[in-house]
Design an enzyme around this catalytic site. Structure first.
Site, mmCIF file in Angstrom:
data_model
loop_
_atom_site.group_PDB
_atom_site.id
_atom_site.type_symbol
_atom_site.label_atom_id
_atom_site.label_comp_id
_atom_site.label_asym_id
_atom_site.label_seq_id
_atom_site.Cartn_x
_atom_site.Cartn_y
_atom_site.Cartn_z
ATOM 1 N N ARG A 99 -9.282 96.634 -3.641
ATOM 2 C CA ARG A 99 -8.059 96.019 -4.006
ATOM 3 C C ARG A 99 -8.714 94.654 -5.297
ATOM 4 O O ARG A 99 -7.741 94.856 -5.847
ATOM 5 C CB ARG A 99 -7.640 94.598 -2.705
ATOM 6 C CG ARG A 99 -6.447 93.670 -3.092
ATOM 7 C CD ARG A 99 -5.580 94.288 -3.829
ATOM 8 N NE ARG A 99 -4.656 95.354 -3.403
ATOM 9 C CZ ARG A 99 -3.846 95.989 -4.165
ATOM 10 N NH1 ARG A 99 -3.397 95.377 -5.472
ATOM 11 N NH2 ARG A 99 -3.051 97.125 -3.366
ATOM 12 N N LYS A 134 -3.436 81.186 -23.015
ATOM 13 C CA LYS A 134 -2.517 81.105 -21.848
ATOM 14 C C LYS A 134 -2.916 81.611 -21.329
ATOM 15 O O LYS A 134 -2.356 82.696 -21.222
ATOM 16 C CB LYS A 134 -1.666 80.660 -22.520
ATOM 17 C CG LYS A 134 -1.326 79.561 -23.739
ATOM 18 C CD LYS A 134 0.250 79.449 -23.745
ATOM 19 C CE LYS A 134 0.368 78.094 -24.583
ATOM 20 N NZ LYS A 134 2.495 79.200 -25.078
ATOM 21 N N LYS A 166 -4.527 70.645 -33.344
ATOM 22 C CA LYS A 166 -2.904 70.856 -32.928
ATOM 23 C C LYS A 166 -2.676 69.345 -32.669
ATOM 24 O O LYS A 166 -3.211 68.118 -33.488
ATOM 25 C CB LYS A 166 -2.453 71.319 -31.301
ATOM 26 C CG LYS A 166 -4.109 72.529 -31.811
ATOM 27 C CD LYS A 166 -3.318 73.114 -30.492
ATOM 28 C CE LYS A 166 -1.945 74.142 -30.621
ATOM 29 N NZ LYS A 166 -1.473 75.016 -29.521
ATOM 30 N N GLU A 200 -2.895 72.945 -37.318
ATOM 31 C CA GLU A 200 -1.424 73.080 -36.983
ATOM 32 C C GLU A 200 -1.108 71.881 -37.587
ATOM 33 O O GLU A 200 -0.992 71.263 -38.057
ATOM 34 C CB GLU A 200 -1.229 72.440 -35.747
ATOM 35 C CG GLU A 200 -0.086 72.878 -35.365
ATOM 36 C CD GLU A 200 0.472 72.588 -34.063
ATOM 37 O OE1 GLU A 200 -0.325 73.592 -33.074
ATOM 38 O OE2 GLU A 200 0.641 71.724 -34.042
ATOM 39 N N ASP A 222 3.620 75.912 -37.183
ATOM 40 C CA ASP A 222 3.558 75.414 -36.184
ATOM 41 C C ASP A 222 5.325 75.418 -35.549
ATOM 42 O O ASP A 222 5.922 74.887 -36.340
ATOM 43 C CB ASP A 222 3.359 74.055 -35.505
ATOM 44 C CG ASP A 222 4.039 73.984 -34.457
ATOM 45 O OD1 ASP A 222 4.042 75.009 -33.300
ATOM 46 O OD2 ASP A 222 4.070 72.803 -33.871
#
Length: 283
Positions: A99, A134, A166, A200, A222
């Site tokens: 598994r 992410k 950012k 950014e 962005d």
């Protein structure tokens, strides 16, 4: 800082700890200790295979005596019915490893398949598709490896291998100029001159400010439209690398690539992926 191999080992330790606990009592109660057997990794869905090398690590972590015969390697296109490899050894060990091995391979193959689809959408263009941070906690190294296997390009691995300024950094720092200057000063003061700096930008005016300050390696556009991205690429004019990010989906990917931008970052490569169906069956 832990190496990639150390992080993978730690992930496998956790995976087995949560799965095995004080023992696989089903296997222990039904399978004799001296039973030997073979299992095949059977592909059940069209896609890109990834994780064969990790599967070998998983099997050998459970039992170094397990032998593998590999027929299909990472990065290959696979179809239903294909046999990726055969593993042979103690049956108890094969069942314990099954598994965890499948979970990793299905996830990695799903990421590689998604990445290949996106990169193929940019065929004929110089634009590369990038992953993001992410990722599934603990599986970042494997998911980013799957992106590479699928033909994509890795962005920074984590917070440590690139400076990415950012919108929140800019706002907390008091503006884009202050953030960039502080980042450059930090690198100089701390012997981090090898760290690339990316900024950014939310407007064309932000881009002009960054170009005037200088000392950055890449500018991220962005949430620009394709039309505004084309203007931005022209404004940068090859002085630094360029990247598009934010709200870009598969159906608009080509439109952005045709603007001439160098990179397009796509969080969906790792955060919205369906695992590739496969099974590990005795024969």
């Amino acid at each position: 800082m832990k190496t990639k191999d150390e992080l993978i080992d730690a992930l496998l330790d956790l995976a087995f700890a949560e799965d095995i606990g004080d023992g696989d009592h089903t296997t222990l109660s039904t399978i004799p200790a001296d039973a030997m057997g073979r299992s095949r990794l059977i592909i059940k869905e069209k896609g890109i295979l990834a994780g064969v090398d990790i599967a070998e690590k998983v099997l050998h972590k459970v039992d170094p005596s397990i032998r593998m015969e590999i027929f299909i390697h990472d990065g290959s296109e696979v179809n239903p019915g294909d046999i990726a490899f055969i593993a042979e050894g103690p049956v108890r060990s094969l069942l314990v490893a099954e598994r965890t091995m499948l979970n990793i391979m299905q996830r990695m193959s799903g990421v590689a398949t998604m990445t290949r689809k996106y990169q193929d959408q940019l065929k004929g263009l110089h634009t590369k598709v990038l992953d993001t941070r992410k990722t599934t906690p603990g599986m970042r190294m494997l998911e980013k490896e799957a992106v590479r296997i699928g033909g994509g390009t890795n962005h920074r691995i984590g917070l440590f291998d690139m400076i990415l300024i950012k919108d929140n950094h800019e706002d907390f720092a008091g503006g884009i100029e202050q953030a960039v200057r502080r980042a450059r000063e930090y690198c100089k003061a701390n012997g981090k001159d090898d760290l690339k700096i990316e900024v950014e930008c939310r407007t064309l005016d932000d881009i002009r400010k960054v170009l005037e300050i200088g000392g950055v390696d890449r500018i991220m556009f962005d949430n620009f439209t394709p039309e505004l991205t084309r203007e931005a690429v022209s404004l940068v004019n090859g002085k630094v690398e360029t990247e598009s990010s934010g709200g870009i989906i598969f159906d608009t990917l080509r439109d952005y690539g045709e603007t001439g931008v160098d990179f397009i970052s796509v969080g969906a490569l790792t955060h919205s992926v369906k695992g590739l169906d496969m099974s590990f069956k005795a024969f």
